[in-house]
Design a protein around this motif. Sequence first.
Motif, short mmCIF file in Angstrom:
data_model
loop_
_atom_site.label_atom_id
_atom_site.label_comp_id
_atom_site.label_asym_id
_atom_site.label_seq_id
_atom_site.Cartn_x
_atom_site.Cartn_y
_atom_site.Cartn_z
N THR A 2 1.17 -1.23 0.05
CA THR A 2 -0.14 0.00 -0.07
C THR A 2 0.71 1.20 -0.03
N ILE A 3 0.20 2.37 -0.72
CA ILE A 3 1.07 3.58 -0.62
C ILE A 3 0.63 4.36 0.48
N VAL A 4 1.69 5.13 1.22
CA VAL A 4 1.03 5.77 2.51
C VAL A 4 1.80 7.41 2.16
N SER A 5 1.01 8.28 2.33
CA SER A 5 1.69 9.52 2.41
C SER A 5 1.92 10.09 3.72
N GLU A 6 3.32 10.04 3.98
CA GLU A 6 3.62 10.62 5.39
C GLU A 6 3.95 11.92 5.73
N GLU A 7 4.00 12.60 4.44
CA GLU A 7 4.24 13.99 4.62
C GLU A 7 3.79 14.93 3.38
N MET A 8 3.31 15.99 3.53
CA MET A 8 2.83 16.74 2.51
C MET A 8 2.51 18.18 2.69
N LYS A 9 3.54 19.02 2.08
CA LYS A 9 3.55 20.51 2.06
C LYS A 9 3.16 21.01 0.52
N LYS A 10 2.19 21.93 0.79
CA LYS A 10 2.08 22.73 -0.58
C LYS A 10 2.22 24.30 -0.57
N CYS A 45 3.54 21.19 -4.73
CA CYS A 45 3.18 20.06 -3.86
C CYS A 45 4.46 19.13 -3.45
N ASN A 46 4.69 19.44 -2.58
CA ASN A 46 6.01 18.42 -2.04
C ASN A 46 5.50 17.17 -1.01
N VAL A 47 5.59 15.91 -1.47
CA VAL A 47 4.93 15.07 -0.71
C VAL A 47 6.13 13.87 -0.47
N THR A 48 6.31 13.15 0.60
CA THR A 48 6.82 11.80 0.92
C THR A 48 5.92 10.76 0.76
N ASP A 77 11.89 1.98 -0.54
CA ASP A 77 10.39 2.07 -0.35
C ASP A 77 9.76 3.39 -0.05
N THR A 78 10.77 4.37 0.06
CA THR A 78 10.20 5.86 0.30
C THR A 78 11.00 6.62 -0.69
N ILE A 79 9.97 7.64 -1.22
CA ILE A 79 10.44 8.65 -2.25
C ILE A 79 9.96 10.07 -1.84
N GLN A 80 10.59 11.02 -2.28
CA GLN A 80 9.97 12.38 -2.13
C GLN A 80 9.93 13.25 -3.60
N ILE A 81 8.76 13.66 -3.72
CA ILE A 81 8.62 14.17 -5.04
C ILE A 81 8.00 15.79 -4.93
N SER A 82 8.31 16.70 -5.92
CA SER A 82 7.55 17.93 -5.95
C SER A 82 6.80 17.91 -7.33
N LEU A 83 5.46 18.40 -7.08
CA LEU A 83 4.77 18.22 -8.31
C LEU A 83 4.14 19.58 -8.47
N GLN A 84 4.02 20.24 -9.70
CA GLN A 84 3.25 21.45 -10.02
C GLN A 84 1.86 21.07 -10.10
N LEU A 85 1.38 22.45 -10.06
CA LEU A 85 -0.41 22.16 -10.03
C LEU A 85 -0.83 21.36 -11.07
N GLU A 86 -0.23 21.62 -12.25
CA GLU A 86 -0.66 20.50 -13.49
C GLU A 86 -0.60 19.22 -13.27
N SER A 87 0.27 18.71 -12.50
CA SER A 87 0.58 17.30 -12.20
C SER A 87 -0.18 16.73 -10.89
N TRP A 88 -0.97 17.43 -10.53
CA TRP A 88 -1.21 17.23 -9.01
C TRP A 88 -2.51 15.83 -9.09
N ASP A 89 -3.00 15.55 -10.12
CA ASP A 89 -3.86 14.63 -10.41
C ASP A 89 -3.28 13.33 -11.17
N ASN A 135 2.09 -4.79 -7.51
CA ASN A 135 2.13 -3.18 -7.53
C ASN A 135 0.82 -2.66 -7.24
N VAL A 136 0.91 -1.26 -6.81
CA VAL A 136 -0.31 -0.60 -6.30
C VAL A 136 -0.05 0.84 -6.80
N SER A 137 -1.07 1.37 -6.91
CA SER A 137 -1.05 2.97 -7.56
C SER A 137 -2.11 3.82 -6.90
N VAL A 138 -1.68 5.18 -6.76
CA VAL A 138 -2.41 6.07 -6.17
C VAL A 138 -2.63 7.37 -7.05
#
Length: 260
Positions: free
Chosen positions: A130-138, A143-146, A180-192, A207-210
């Motif tokens: 399962t994919i768990v969102s551990e931290e998110m800052k906008k 949008c920066n998410v772990t 098993d952990t990544i940090q990514i930064s997404l621009q507004l047009e990539s939030w979905d 595999n699993v996806s969100v």
Amino acid sequence: MMKHLAECFLVLSIFPSLFFTGEVVPIRVNCLLNQSILLSPSVDSSHSVQHVYWNFQTYIIASYINNQLIVIQDKFEGRLEIVDNGRSLRIGELRLEDSGLYAGTITFTDKSKDQKTYNLTVYDYVPVPTIVSEEMKKNGEWCNVTLRCFTPTNTPALSYIWNYKHGDISSTILYKNTGDTIQISLQLESWDMEIMCIVQNPVDRKNVSVQKICRDYDESDRKAIKDGTCWIKLYIYLPILISLSLSLPLLCLLNRSKPE
């Protein structure tokens, strides 16, 4: 006849009988738990098999003499089967503790011999992650998410691949062998965008996806923006409506006061 599941395949079949400094190079074999493996020490020979001995690690586990299989180690009882007139041995219902070195030595009726050594590794099935969102800052349009790809059991020898799908871009590798952990930064047009985690060992994968990771956490913001837009429209249109409401009686009076 022993029943068995799908058989494993040799990982390394190139130069199966190479000798370096007098030692046989083991053939690597990876297999899944509860499956079976076919080990074949014999090359093609026109002579019949006289006897075969099979070793696991440092002790003999079975012998094949006078067309009869004798299982010496109790833990292999009921799981061994001779195939092709003694030229091959099938091990069924593999267990994790079956991992190790196997050596088969076959002697033909003309006294010639053949031997091969196998390095067998038995792997457990990969658990469903399962994919768990551990931290998110906008911050504005960013949008920066772990994200962590969580597996319910501590299964060894797992590796991770992170893919993403967005628009016309499909199944593009985002990160590989990063854990098993990544940090990514997404621009507004990539939030979905859809983000997939692939968990695998040498013989199995899950595999699993969100999708819409940042959008899911953005409902209150979008509602606030929508409400704010409504208030802005009200501020713009309310004075106009008041002016019109006051102007209509005045126009009526002016029309009445005009001489005919």
